[in-house]
Motif scaffolding. Structure first.
Motif, PDB file in Angstrom:
ATOM      1  N   VAL A  57       0.877  -1.165   0.000  1.00 30.71           N
ATOM      2  CA  VAL A  57       0.000   0.000   0.000  1.00 30.71           C
ATOM      3  C   VAL A  57       0.911   1.211   0.000  1.00 30.71           C
ATOM      4  CG1 VAL A  57      -1.850   1.226   1.201  1.00 30.71           C
ATOM      5  CG2 VAL A  57      -1.701  -1.285   1.344  1.00 30.71           C
ATOM      6  N   THR A  58       0.803   2.031  -1.029  1.00 32.65           N
ATOM      7  CA  THR A  58       1.700   3.165  -1.140  1.00 32.65           C
ATOM      8  C   THR A  58       0.919   4.459  -1.331  1.00 32.65           C
ATOM      9  OG1 THR A  58       3.560   4.135  -2.356  1.00 32.65           O
ATOM     10  CG2 THR A  58       2.106   2.692  -3.601  1.00 32.65           C
ATOM     11  N   THR A  59       1.354   5.483  -0.622  1.00 33.61           N
ATOM     12  CA  THR A  59       0.762   6.808  -0.739  1.00 33.61           C
ATOM     13  C   THR A  59       1.750   7.725  -1.432  1.00 33.61           C
ATOM     14  OG1 THR A  59       1.580   7.412   1.457  1.00 33.61           O
ATOM     15  CG2 THR A  59      -0.667   6.540   1.331  1.00 33.61           C
ATOM     16  N   ARG A  60       1.175   8.657  -2.183  1.00 30.50           N
ATOM     17  CA  ARG A  60       2.010   9.602  -2.931  1.00 30.50           C
ATOM     18  C   ARG A  60       1.310  10.960  -2.962  1.00 30.50           C
ATOM     19  NH1 ARG A  60       3.492   5.825  -7.171  1.00 30.50           N
ATOM     20  NH2 ARG A  60       4.385   4.049  -6.132  1.00 30.50           N
ATOM     21  N   GLY A  61       2.089  12.015  -2.910  1.00 29.83           N
ATOM     22  CA  GLY A  61       1.530  13.356  -2.989  1.00 29.83           C
ATOM     23  C   GLY A  61       1.035  13.698  -4.379  1.00 29.83           C
ATOM     24  N   GLY A  62       1.719  13.209  -5.402  1.00 29.92           N
ATOM     25  CA  GLY A  62       1.340  13.449  -6.789  1.00 29.92           C
ATOM     26  C   GLY A  62       0.860  12.166  -7.434  1.00 29.92           C
ATOM     27  N   GLN A  63       0.794  12.187  -8.749  1.00 28.11           N
ATOM     28  CA  GLN A  63       0.381  10.995  -9.493  1.00 28.11           C
ATOM     29  C   GLN A  63       1.599  10.461 -10.240  1.00 28.11           C
ATOM     30  OE1 GLN A  63      -3.209  12.812 -11.383  1.00 28.11           O
ATOM     31  NE2 GLN A  63      -4.174  10.970 -10.541  1.00 28.11           N
ATOM     32  N   HIS A  64       2.087   9.300  -9.783  1.00 27.58           N
ATOM     33  CA  HIS A  64       3.329   8.753 -10.312  1.00 27.58           C
ATOM     34  C   HIS A  64       3.189   7.337 -10.870  1.00 27.58           C
ATOM     35  CE1 HIS A  64       5.430  12.174  -8.630  1.00 27.58           C
ATOM     36  NE2 HIS A  64       4.763  11.974  -7.513  1.00 27.58           N
ATOM     37  N   LYS A  65       2.106   6.654 -10.551  1.00 27.13           N
ATOM     38  CA  LYS A  65       1.923   5.266 -10.989  1.00 27.13           C
ATOM     39  C   LYS A  65       2.090   5.171 -12.509  1.00 27.13           C
ATOM     40  CE  LYS A  65      -1.599   1.708 -11.293  1.00 27.13           C
ATOM     41  NZ  LYS A  65      -3.011   1.413 -11.052  1.00 27.13           N
ATOM     42  N   GLY A  66       2.942   4.236 -12.916  1.00 24.47           N
ATOM     43  CA  GLY A  66       3.137   3.999 -14.342  1.00 24.47           C
ATOM     44  C   GLY A  66       3.989   5.024 -15.059  1.00 24.47           C
ATOM     45  N   THR A  67       4.653   5.902 -14.311  1.00 23.37           N
ATOM     46  CA  THR A  67       5.524   6.911 -14.926  1.00 23.37           C
ATOM     47  C   THR A  67       6.977   6.600 -14.568  1.00 23.37           C
ATOM     48  OG1 THR A  67       5.655   8.480 -13.082  1.00 23.37           O
ATOM     49  CG2 THR A  67       3.697   8.636 -14.516  1.00 23.37           C
ATOM     50  N   PRO A  68       7.923   7.218 -15.264  1.00 23.84           N
ATOM     51  CA  PRO A  68       9.340   7.023 -14.914  1.00 23.84           C
ATOM     52  C   PRO A  68       9.680   7.485 -13.493  1.00 23.84           C
ATOM     53  CG  PRO A  68       9.149   7.991 -17.095  1.00 23.84           C
ATOM     54  CD  PRO A  68       7.769   8.007 -16.496  1.00 23.84           C
ATOM     55  N   HIS A  69       8.823   8.328 -12.896  1.00 20.39           N
ATOM     56  CA  HIS A  69       9.063   8.797 -11.532  1.00 20.39           C
ATOM     57  C   HIS A  69       8.803   7.721 -10.484  1.00 20.39           C
ATOM     58  CE1 HIS A  69       8.007  12.930 -13.301  1.00 20.39           C
ATOM     59  NE2 HIS A  69       9.307  12.773 -13.294  1.00 20.39           N
ATOM     60  N   ASP A  70       8.071   6.684 -10.854  1.00 22.44           N
ATOM     61  CA  ASP A  70       7.713   5.636  -9.894  1.00 22.44           C
ATOM     62  C   ASP A  70       8.790   4.555  -9.890  1.00 22.44           C
ATOM     63  OD1 ASP A  70       6.606   3.796  -8.222  1.00 22.44           O
ATOM     64  OD2 ASP A  70       4.847   3.401  -9.442  1.00 22.44           O
ATOM     65  N   MET A  71       9.870   4.831  -9.197  1.00 27.04           N
ATOM     66  CA  MET A  71      10.960   3.863  -9.112  1.00 27.04           C
ATOM     67  C   MET A  71      10.717   2.832  -8.023  1.00 27.04           C
ATOM     68  SD  MET A  71      14.194   6.377  -9.736  1.00 27.04           S
ATOM     69  CE  MET A  71      13.540   7.859  -8.983  1.00 27.04           C
ATOM     70  N   MET A  72       9.835   3.123  -7.081  1.00 26.40           N
ATOM     71  CA  MET A  72       9.652   2.209  -5.959  1.00 26.40           C
ATOM     72  C   MET A  72       8.874   0.956  -6.335  1.00 26.40           C
ATOM     73  SD  MET A  72       6.976   4.160  -3.401  1.00 26.40           S
ATOM     74  CE  MET A  72       6.817   2.833  -2.240  1.00 26.40           C
ATOM     75  N   THR A  73       7.943   1.030  -7.270  1.00 30.72           N
ATOM     76  CA  THR A  73       7.160  -0.154  -7.632  1.00 30.72           C
ATOM     77  C   THR A  73       8.062  -1.236  -8.212  1.00 30.72           C
ATOM     78  OG1 THR A  73       5.139   1.137  -7.977  1.00 30.72           O
ATOM     79  CG2 THR A  73       5.259  -1.007  -9.063  1.00 30.72           C
ATOM     80  N   ASP A  74       8.860  -0.893  -9.201  1.00 27.62           N
ATOM     81  CA  ASP A  74       9.764  -1.890  -9.792  1.00 27.62           C
ATOM     82  C   ASP A  74      10.785  -2.392  -8.772  1.00 27.62           C
ATOM     83  OD1 ASP A  74       8.533  -1.861 -12.263  1.00 27.62           O
ATOM     84  OD2 ASP A  74       9.938  -0.431 -13.143  1.00 27.62           O
ATOM     85  N   TYR A  75      11.283  -1.503  -7.929  1.00 30.13           N
ATOM     86  CA  TYR A  75      12.254  -1.905  -6.906  1.00 30.13           C
ATOM     87  C   TYR A  75      11.637  -2.937  -5.964  1.00 30.13           C
ATOM     88  CZ  TYR A  75      15.300  -1.721  -2.837  1.00 30.13           C
ATOM     89  OH  TYR A  75      16.110  -2.057  -1.791  1.00 30.13           O
ATOM     90  N   LEU A  76      10.445  -2.645  -5.443  1.00 32.34           N
ATOM     91  CA  LEU A  76       9.816  -3.574  -4.499  1.00 32.34           C
ATOM     92  C   LEU A  76       9.438  -4.887  -5.176  1.00 32.34           C
ATOM     93  CD1 LEU A  76       7.743  -1.116  -2.306  1.00 32.34           C
ATOM     94  CD2 LEU A  76       9.752  -2.454  -1.625  1.00 32.34           C
ATOM     95  N   LYS A  77       8.983  -4.834  -6.427  1.00 33.17           N
ATOM     96  CA  LYS A  77       8.704  -6.081  -7.160  1.00 33.17           C
ATOM     97  C   LYS A  77       9.981  -6.905  -7.289  1.00 33.17           C
ATOM     98  CE  LYS A  77       4.900  -4.634 -10.144  1.00 33.17           C
ATOM     99  NZ  LYS A  77       4.516  -4.309 -11.536  1.00 33.17           N
ATOM    100  N   THR A  78      11.081  -6.257  -7.602  1.00 36.34           N
ATOM    101  CA  THR A  78      12.363  -6.958  -7.754  1.00 36.34           C
ATOM    102  C   THR A  78      12.775  -7.613  -6.441  1.00 36.34           C
ATOM    103  OG1 THR A  78      13.089  -5.467  -9.513  1.00 36.34           O
ATOM    104  CG2 THR A  78      14.816  -6.659  -8.312  1.00 36.34           C
ATOM    105  N   ILE A  79      12.742  -6.878  -5.358  1.00 32.29           N
ATOM    106  CA  ILE A  79      13.156  -7.407  -4.053  1.00 32.29           C
ATOM    107  C   ILE A  79      12.255  -8.564  -3.632  1.00 32.29           C
ATOM    108  CG2 ILE A  79      13.225  -6.884  -1.565  1.00 32.29           C
ATOM    109  CD1 ILE A  79      15.651  -5.822  -3.078  1.00 32.29           C
ATOM    110  N   LEU A  80      10.945  -8.382  -3.725  1.00 32.69           N
ATOM    111  CA  LEU A  80      10.021  -9.409  -3.249  1.00 32.69           C
ATOM    112  C   LEU A  80      10.107 -10.685  -4.087  1.00 32.69           C
ATOM    113  CD1 LEU A  80       7.026  -7.080  -2.338  1.00 32.69           C
ATOM    114  CD2 LEU A  80       8.587  -8.253  -0.746  1.00 32.69           C
ATOM    115  N   THR A  81      10.202 -10.551  -5.400  1.00 35.03           N
ATOM    116  CA  THR A  81      10.332 -11.756  -6.225  1.00 35.03           C
ATOM    117  C   THR A  81      11.692 -12.408  -6.004  1.00 35.03           C
ATOM    118  OG1 THR A  81      11.016 -10.461  -8.155  1.00 35.03           O
ATOM    119  CG2 THR A  81       8.686 -11.044  -7.998  1.00 35.03           C
ATOM    120  N   PHE A  82      12.707 -11.622  -5.761  1.00 36.04           N
ATOM    121  CA  PHE A  82      14.039 -12.129  -5.446  1.00 36.04           C
ATOM    122  C   PHE A  82      13.993 -13.034  -4.219  1.00 36.04           C
ATOM    123  CE2 PHE A  82      18.426 -11.629  -3.814  1.00 36.04           C
ATOM    124  CZ  PHE A  82      19.160 -11.819  -4.972  1.00 36.04           C
TER     125      PHE A  82
END
Length: 172
Positions: A108-133
């Motif tokens: 569950v992630t909160t954000r001040g702006g709208q970042h989902k699916g943009t290059p600014h959203d580095m945390m989604t890919d990072y967390l997916k990488t760590i968790l699948t790892f």
């Protein structure tokens, strides 16, 4: 430990009780160094406790605000303590194999702006990488975005997140 509708719920508030940051001495301890200092032994014991909590969990719920396009430092400290070669993952001829028993993660992630699916959203890919790892392949993200934007946009995003959480049967 709390009980919720017959289910055990373990809550670890990393903001209220921050974990130590991994340094060179801590990394040596987590890699199996012999003759540990008291500080290293404490870090190793904490790592073992965190990994035990993960292995007992059917579902891991991570609540993580986006800070400067990434995860909070407290969550990074937790990740550093649970990512251990030979304990939570191993290297094989076929590549990395996650060793955790945890079957699912909900982020569950909160954000001040709208970042989902943009290059600014580095945390989604990072967390997916760590968790699948670590072996957790079933990962669901719930986004509450636009929280610093206009009232209507904020309310729409919060309602969307609530509905998604209800559908997942996750209580926040």
């Amino acid at each position: 430990m709390q009980h919720l509708d017959g289910e055990r719920v373990m809550c670890r508030d990393l903001a209220a009780a921050p974990l130590p940051m991994l340094d060179g001495a801590g990394a040596q301890a987590l890699r199996g160094a012999s003759e540990l200092t008291t500080q290293q032994a404490d870090m190793l014991a904490l790592s073992e406790q965190l990994i035990s909590e993960l292995n007992q969990a059917d579902t891991l719920v991570i609540a993580a605000p986006m800070y400067n396009f990434h995860i909070p430092v407290q969550l990074k400290a937790w990740i550093d303590l649970v990512c251990r070669a030979g304990v939570t993952f191993r290297y094989t001829e076929q590549g990395v194999q996650g060793l955790l028993n945890t079957r699912k993660a909900v982020v569950v992630t909160t954000r001040g702006g709208q970042h989902k699916g943009t290059p600014h959203d580095m945390m989604t890919d990072y967390l997916k990488t760590i968790l699948t790892f670590l072996g957790i392949a079933d990962i669901e993200f719930v986004y509450a975005e636009a929280l610093h934007m206009s009232g209507e946009q904020k309310q729409t995003e919060l309602q969307r997140a609530r509905e998604q959480l209800e559908a997942l049967a996750v209580i926040v």
